[in-house]
Design an enzyme around this catalytic site. Structure first.
Site, PDB file in Angstrom:
ATOM      1  N   HIS A 310       0.844  -1.195   0.000  1.00 31.17           N
ATOM      2  CA  HIS A 310       0.000   0.000   0.000  1.00 31.17           C
ATOM      3  C   HIS A 310       0.871   1.233   0.000  1.00 31.17           C
ATOM      4  O   HIS A 310       1.952   1.225   0.601  1.00 31.17           O
ATOM      5  CB  HIS A 310      -0.906   0.011   1.244  1.00 31.17           C
ATOM      6  CG  HIS A 310      -2.068   0.937   1.099  1.00 31.17           C
ATOM      7  ND1 HIS A 310      -1.982   2.275   1.366  1.00 31.17           N
ATOM      8  CD2 HIS A 310      -3.323   0.699   0.687  1.00 31.17           C
ATOM      9  CE1 HIS A 310      -3.147   2.829   1.117  1.00 31.17           C
ATOM     10  NE2 HIS A 310      -3.982   1.907   0.707  1.00 31.17           N
ATOM     11  N   ASP A 367      -7.927  -5.412   0.171  1.00 30.29           N
ATOM     12  CA  ASP A 367      -8.486  -6.241  -0.900  1.00 30.29           C
ATOM     13  C   ASP A 367      -8.086  -7.706  -0.813  1.00 30.29           C
ATOM     14  O   ASP A 367      -8.558  -8.523  -1.589  1.00 30.29           O
ATOM     15  CB  ASP A 367      -8.049  -5.682  -2.266  1.00 30.29           C
ATOM     16  CG  ASP A 367      -8.767  -4.395  -2.579  1.00 30.29           C
ATOM     17  OD1 ASP A 367      -9.943  -4.300  -2.213  1.00 30.29           O
ATOM     18  OD2 ASP A 367      -8.148  -3.491  -3.158  1.00 30.29           O
TER      19      ASP A 367
END
Ligand code: CMC
Length: 429
Positions: A310, A367
């Site tokens: 991320h 996710d």
């Protein structure tokens, strides 16, 4: 560059000139050097591809501490909202800044519920898409077309009309999303049942068939509500920044949100949940996990572990931790035995032990597990990013509303380092 110890300003020397730059502080988070005067005073711009070091606006909506794995919506920790709130209340919180009173929530829910229907003309519009069109492409088109229904009636100077547009979007996106799905499988479109709550209503529009009643499992609605809460906002991510950039031009909010959906679609952003499931299916079995990890480390392979890493989190994504727990609960309660879960757990374990991932602080993101829940709920893979879009609409409209009231609001217009040919003459013929 030297820093003043109180960090109220920094002194920068550039092009033989010295300039004092003020430092701005938010409630939480890193100080930001205000470089607005830099070009005028030194003739220099700043270069920051991907905006990794640049704050593009002031916002009071969401705070992330990526090193500590903290996510706050309007100051409330995501873990507390996940445990005690619901998606519509979170949408109210994001939009208004405070949690609603009981009465305030009832009024908000009533307004959202009142606007869930699509204009009938949408039916013929949606009928024009190929049956195998990706639902995200339909969603972008359908939301863009909403601008044509409300274009002339929207006065952006009127705060009440702005709020109305935000409510319309939160209300209609699930109806449009379900219609995209039903079109793709050739089922008749469903009108929203306004006696149901937000998430149940959406599940009903997705799965009810004329041939028989639909029995909604409470754990399915609870799980989807939780995923919507976790995806509702994430400060200035790519799609939200897109909504703000389009919004900065004065475009209407439906066009802004359609642009946000387009930005969300990419596999580096919201499209990752779909990519994770495809990756897990491709790995297929826990015994192939190590070779997938090895391939992800090999830059030549062009393969990355989807659902890992991320831009902001250099620690566990707090949303991934919550979703991981919910995944086990959902699968147990629905009696689903999904071998993908085993592959996902082994993959997470292998990557977290691997020096490559440890060194780069690559952890599972939001996710990584969400697709396994969606799959257990019967939501097809192509719809995963659409689910993300439904939830993120709450964040997008909140940022758009905040931007419209921002006294420092001006058109977004980045600069560049030009690397093309220097000025030259057109050759004589
Ligand atoms: N698998 C393998 N290596 C990776 C991965 C990954 N998933 N993510 C980053 N790296 C490596 C990358 O190759 C680079 O290595 P090196 O320093 O040797 O060049 C290093 O880690 C830093 O990566 P980056 O690409 O510079 O980081 P970024 O901040 O630009 O990208 C990201 C962040 C999310 C796009 C990236 O981690 C990624 O592509 N992840 C997979 C896609 C994904 O899961 N996206 C969903 C993000 S969360 C939901 C959302 O916000 O939409």
């Amino acid at each position: 560059m030297s820093q003043n110890p109180s960090l109220d300003q920094v002194t920068l020397s550039a092009a033989g000139k010295t300039v004092e730059l003020p430092v701005q502080h938010g409630t939480l988070g890193n100080p930001c050097i205000d470089i607005a005067r830099l070009p005028k005073e030194t003739g220099c711009f700043t270069y920051d591809p991907g905006f990794g070091a640049t704050a593009s606006c002031k916002s009071a909506i969401t705070f992330i501490d990526g090193d500590k794995g903290v996510l706050l919506y309007r100051g409330y920790p995501i873990e507390q909202l996940a445990a005690h709130s619901n998606f519509l209340e979170v949408a109210y919180l994001l939009m208004h800044g405070e949690l609603p009173s009981k009465d305030g929530f009832a009024k908000f829910e009533d307004r959202v519920t009142h606007h869930t229907m699509m204009h009938e003309a949408f039916k013929s519009f949606i009928g024009g898409f190929r049956h195998d069109a990706h639902p995200m492409s339909m969603l972008v088109g359908m939301l863009g077309s909403m601008a044509s229904f409300y274009h002339n009636t929207l006065d952006l100077e009127d705060p009440e009309q702005r709020r109305m547009a935000a409510i319309r979007l939160i209300a209609k996106v699930p109806t449009i999303a379900a219609a995209c799905y039903r079109h793709s499988i050739g089922w008749p479109l469903r009108y929203p049942r306004n006696n149901l709550e937000y998430v149940e209503r959406f599940l009903h529009m997705m799965f009810e068939v004329p041939a028989g009643p639909l029995e909604l499992k409470p754990v399915a609605a609870r799980a989807l509500d939780l995923l919507f809460i976790l995806h509702a906002d994430h400060e200035q991510n790519a799609s939200t920044s897109t909504v703000r950039l389009v919004g900065s031009t004065g475009a209407n909010p439906y066009a802004c949100v359609a642009a946000g959906v387009a930005a969300l679609w990419g596999p580096a952003h919201g499209g990752a949940n779909e990519a994770v499931l495809r990756m897990l299916a491709e790995i297929g079995d826990a015994k192939h996990v190590q070779s997938a990890v090895d391939r992800a480390k090999d830059k030549e392979s062009g393969f990355r572990l989807m659902g890992f890493g991320h831009r902001v989190y250099k620690n566990f994504d707090p949303r991934a931790t919550i979703i991981r727990e919910m995944t086990h609960k959902v699968l147990d309660e629905l009696g689903v035995d999904d071998p993908m879960l085993e592959v996902a757990m082994r993959l997470e374990e292998a990557a977290l032990k691997d020096e490559y991932f440890v060194q780069r602080k690559l952890y599972p993101n939001v996710d990584f597990y969400s697709g396994i829940i969606y799959k257990a709920l019967g939501i097809p893979t192509e719809m995963f990013t659409v689910m993300f879009a439904i939830a993120r609409t709450a964040g997008w409209v909140s940022h758009w509303l905040e931007q419209q009231e921002d006294p420092e609001f001006r058109i977004g217009r980045p600069r560049q380092i030009y690397t093309g040919a220097a000025a030259r003459d057109y050759p004589a013929k």
